[in-house]
Design a protein around this motif. Structure first.
Motif, PDB file in Angstrom:
ATOM      1  N   THR A  61       0.826  -1.211   0.000  1.00  0.00           N
ATOM      2  CA  THR A  61       0.000   0.000   0.000  1.00  0.00           C
ATOM      3  C   THR A  61       0.858   1.259   0.000  1.00  0.00           C
ATOM      4  O   THR A  61       0.559   2.225  -0.715  1.00  0.00           O
ATOM      5  CB  THR A  61      -0.961   0.010   1.196  1.00  0.00           C
ATOM      6  OG1 THR A  61      -0.220  -0.195   2.417  1.00  0.00           O
ATOM      7  CG2 THR A  61      -2.000  -1.081   1.069  1.00  0.00           C
ATOM      8  N   THR A  65       1.102   3.873  -3.205  1.00  0.00           N
ATOM      9  CA  THR A  65       0.803   5.299  -3.042  1.00  0.00           C
ATOM     10  C   THR A  65       1.967   6.149  -3.494  1.00  0.00           C
ATOM     11  O   THR A  65       1.787   7.226  -4.070  1.00  0.00           O
ATOM     12  CB  THR A  65       0.443   5.605  -1.581  1.00  0.00           C
ATOM     13  OG1 THR A  65      -0.622   4.761  -1.164  1.00  0.00           O
ATOM     14  CG2 THR A  65       0.014   7.055  -1.424  1.00  0.00           C
ATOM     15  N   TRP A 221      -2.730  -1.695  -5.880  1.00  0.00           N
ATOM     16  CA  TRP A 221      -3.051  -0.502  -5.096  1.00  0.00           C
ATOM     17  C   TRP A 221      -2.984   0.772  -5.937  1.00  0.00           C
ATOM     18  O   TRP A 221      -3.816   1.674  -5.788  1.00  0.00           O
ATOM     19  CB  TRP A 221      -2.128  -0.391  -3.892  1.00  0.00           C
ATOM     20  CG  TRP A 221      -2.573   0.625  -2.891  1.00  0.00           C
ATOM     21  CD1 TRP A 221      -1.990   1.820  -2.604  1.00  0.00           C
ATOM     22  CD2 TRP A 221      -3.730   0.553  -2.042  1.00  0.00           C
ATOM     23  NE1 TRP A 221      -2.693   2.495  -1.639  1.00  0.00           N
ATOM     24  CE2 TRP A 221      -3.768   1.737  -1.274  1.00  0.00           C
ATOM     25  CE3 TRP A 221      -4.731  -0.412  -1.857  1.00  0.00           C
ATOM     26  CZ2 TRP A 221      -4.771   1.980  -0.336  1.00  0.00           C
ATOM     27  CZ3 TRP A 221      -5.737  -0.158  -0.915  1.00  0.00           C
ATOM     28  CH2 TRP A 221      -5.739   1.021  -0.173  1.00  0.00           C
ATOM     29  N   VAL A 225      -5.929   3.670  -5.959  1.00  0.00           N
ATOM     30  CA  VAL A 225      -5.775   5.029  -5.425  1.00  0.00           C
ATOM     31  C   VAL A 225      -5.799   6.059  -6.551  1.00  0.00           C
ATOM     32  O   VAL A 225      -6.218   7.197  -6.340  1.00  0.00           O
ATOM     33  CB  VAL A 225      -4.495   5.171  -4.572  1.00  0.00           C
ATOM     34  CG1 VAL A 225      -4.625   4.383  -3.290  1.00  0.00           C
ATOM     35  CG2 VAL A 225      -3.247   4.786  -5.340  1.00  0.00           C
ATOM     36  N   ARG A 229      -8.311   9.096  -6.509  1.00  0.00           N
ATOM     37  CA  ARG A 229      -7.832  10.456  -6.747  1.00  0.00           C
ATOM     38  C   ARG A 229      -8.642  11.137  -7.845  1.00  0.00           C
ATOM     39  O   ARG A 229      -9.080  12.288  -7.696  1.00  0.00           O
ATOM     40  CB  ARG A 229      -6.358  10.429  -7.149  1.00  0.00           C
ATOM     41  CG  ARG A 229      -5.846  11.797  -7.602  1.00  0.00           C
ATOM     42  CD  ARG A 229      -4.613  11.706  -8.468  1.00  0.00           C
ATOM     43  NE  ARG A 229      -4.307  13.016  -9.046  1.00  0.00           N
ATOM     44  CZ  ARG A 229      -3.258  13.271  -9.805  1.00  0.00           C
ATOM     45  NH1 ARG A 229      -2.411  12.304 -10.103  1.00  0.00           N
ATOM     46  NH2 ARG A 229      -3.053  14.478 -10.294  1.00  0.00           N
ATOM     47  N   GLU A 256      -4.735   9.301   5.246  1.00  0.00           N
ATOM     48  CA  GLU A 256      -5.107   9.488   3.843  1.00  0.00           C
ATOM     49  C   GLU A 256      -3.938  10.034   3.037  1.00  0.00           C
ATOM     50  O   GLU A 256      -3.735   9.654   1.879  1.00  0.00           O
ATOM     51  CB  GLU A 256      -6.315  10.420   3.741  1.00  0.00           C
ATOM     52  CG  GLU A 256      -7.606   9.789   4.242  1.00  0.00           C
ATOM     53  CD  GLU A 256      -8.745  10.773   4.332  1.00  0.00           C
ATOM     54  OE1 GLU A 256      -9.899  10.364   4.110  1.00  0.00           O
ATOM     55  OE2 GLU A 256      -8.496  11.962   4.625  1.00  0.00           O
ATOM     56  N   ILE A 260      -3.334   7.489   0.284  1.00  0.00           N
ATOM     57  CA  ILE A 260      -4.181   7.883  -0.845  1.00  0.00           C
ATOM     58  C   ILE A 260      -3.662   9.138  -1.548  1.00  0.00           C
ATOM     59  O   ILE A 260      -3.606   9.174  -2.780  1.00  0.00           O
ATOM     60  CB  ILE A 260      -5.638   8.129  -0.389  1.00  0.00           C
ATOM     61  CG1 ILE A 260      -6.243   6.858   0.211  1.00  0.00           C
ATOM     62  CG2 ILE A 260      -6.500   8.626  -1.558  1.00  0.00           C
ATOM     63  CD1 ILE A 260      -7.630   7.060   0.802  1.00  0.00           C
TER      64      ILE A 260
END
Length: 317
Positions: A61, A65, A221, A225, A229, A256, A260
């Motif tokens: 993750t 990101t 991931w 994301v 977004r 976040e 994210i």
């Protein structure tokens, strides 16, 4: 359709405020790139030293990101924001940010400036990413499953890989959703740089994690994301004449921002209003707009969960 209206910064900010907001730091731009790669390295080190399902999940993750983060820093370079020297800005934006995640800086810039010129208008090349919303929760869940299981990755990347074997493939299209520009030359650069990365992983004793974290993150991931977004930036925003309402700012909490929304990408309304502000100045621009009472004209949400509730409400608002 005419281009969207532009906001005169002199009508919003005092000269000292605007001077501070527009001041760029090449050192800080370089630090952001170092930070992105350093965070990736730290996540790989974590799972290498303590390999277990939890550290693997954290690594995937976080790395996914930061892959998005590299695309965001490519976006910063597209606006000339990574370094004051154009040659350095272009080289770092292309080879350290864009190519490792399958993008191309020059193609992206041409496409992206069209998005700014015609935001939320029929000529906006990104309109297809926001126009379908709101959708149902079931529809979003199906898309999220496709993202997390690698189906989106294969759909986006396989045609580009196959273009390597098609002579005369000169077609170039750019997808803001996937950060991938088509064409055999771009895919060849992507594969070459990733082959070098695998070599570095292998020399560091983490070759398995190139596949188990870097590639898995890019195939799972990162697509999710990226989708979140894109939804947060423009879905369910206005297509009217007021430029303050064409994009959304989402107040991201620390989790976040980690998982994210890296590198202040959540301040998207401010970026569209004043697109050449360095990304690290956007939080201050947001505070100033609040102080001046202008945030009432903007679409601002308290967090990504709130945005997703709106985007999956299944009814237009």
């Amino acid at each position: 359709m005419p281009v969207v209206a532009r906001v005169d910064p002199k009508a919003v900010f005092r000269p000292a405020e605007w001077s501070r907001l527009t001041s760029r730091s090449s050192l800080r731009g370089m630090w952001l790139v170092v930070h992105a790669w350093g965070t990736i390295a730290a996540a790989i080190a974590l799972v290498t030293l303590w390999p277990n399902p939890l550290t693997w999940l954290i690594a995937v993750t976080v790395v996914g990101t930061r892959q998005l983060g590299l695309a965001i820093l490519m976006h910063e370079a597209a606006h000339g924001g990574l370094h004051a020297n154009r040659t350095i800005n272009e080289w770092i934006g292309q080879w350290l940010c864009a190519v490792p995640v399958g993008a191309d800086l020059a193609s992206y810039r041409s496409y992206h400036l069209q998005h700014h010129k015609f935001t939320q208008q029929p000529e906006d090349p990104d309109l297809s990413l926001s126009a379908p919303f709101p959708i149902t929760k079931e529809s979003f869940y199906r898309k999220a499953i496709r993202d997390l299981t690698g189906q989106t990755f294969v759909k986006q990347r396989l045609p580009l890989f196959l273009s390597l074997f098609r002579r005369g493939d000169a077609d170039e299209t750019v997808s803001h959703e996937s950060f991938v520009s088509s064409g055999a030359d771009k895919m060849a650069r992507f594969l070459a740089v990733n082959a070098m990365m695998f070599g570095l992983f292998w020399l560091a004793g983490a070759g398995i994690w190139y596949w188990g974290v870097w590639v898995v993150a890019m195939a799972s991931w990162l697509p999710l994301v990226t989708r979140i977004r894109n939804i947060a930036e423009h879905a369910c925003t206005s297509t009217g004449e007021d430029p303050f309402s064409h994009a959304r700012t989402t107040r991201a909490n620390p989790i976040e921002r980690l998982l994210i929304a890296p590198y202040w990408v959540n301040y998207h309304a401010e970026h569209h209003l004043f697109m050449y502000l360095p990304c690290y100045r956007l939080p201050e621009a947001h505070r100033l707009l609040i102080d001046k009472g202008l945030s009432k004209r903007m679409e601002v949400r308290p967090g990504y969960l709130d945005v997703m509730r709106l985007a999956t409400s299944g009814q237009r608002v």
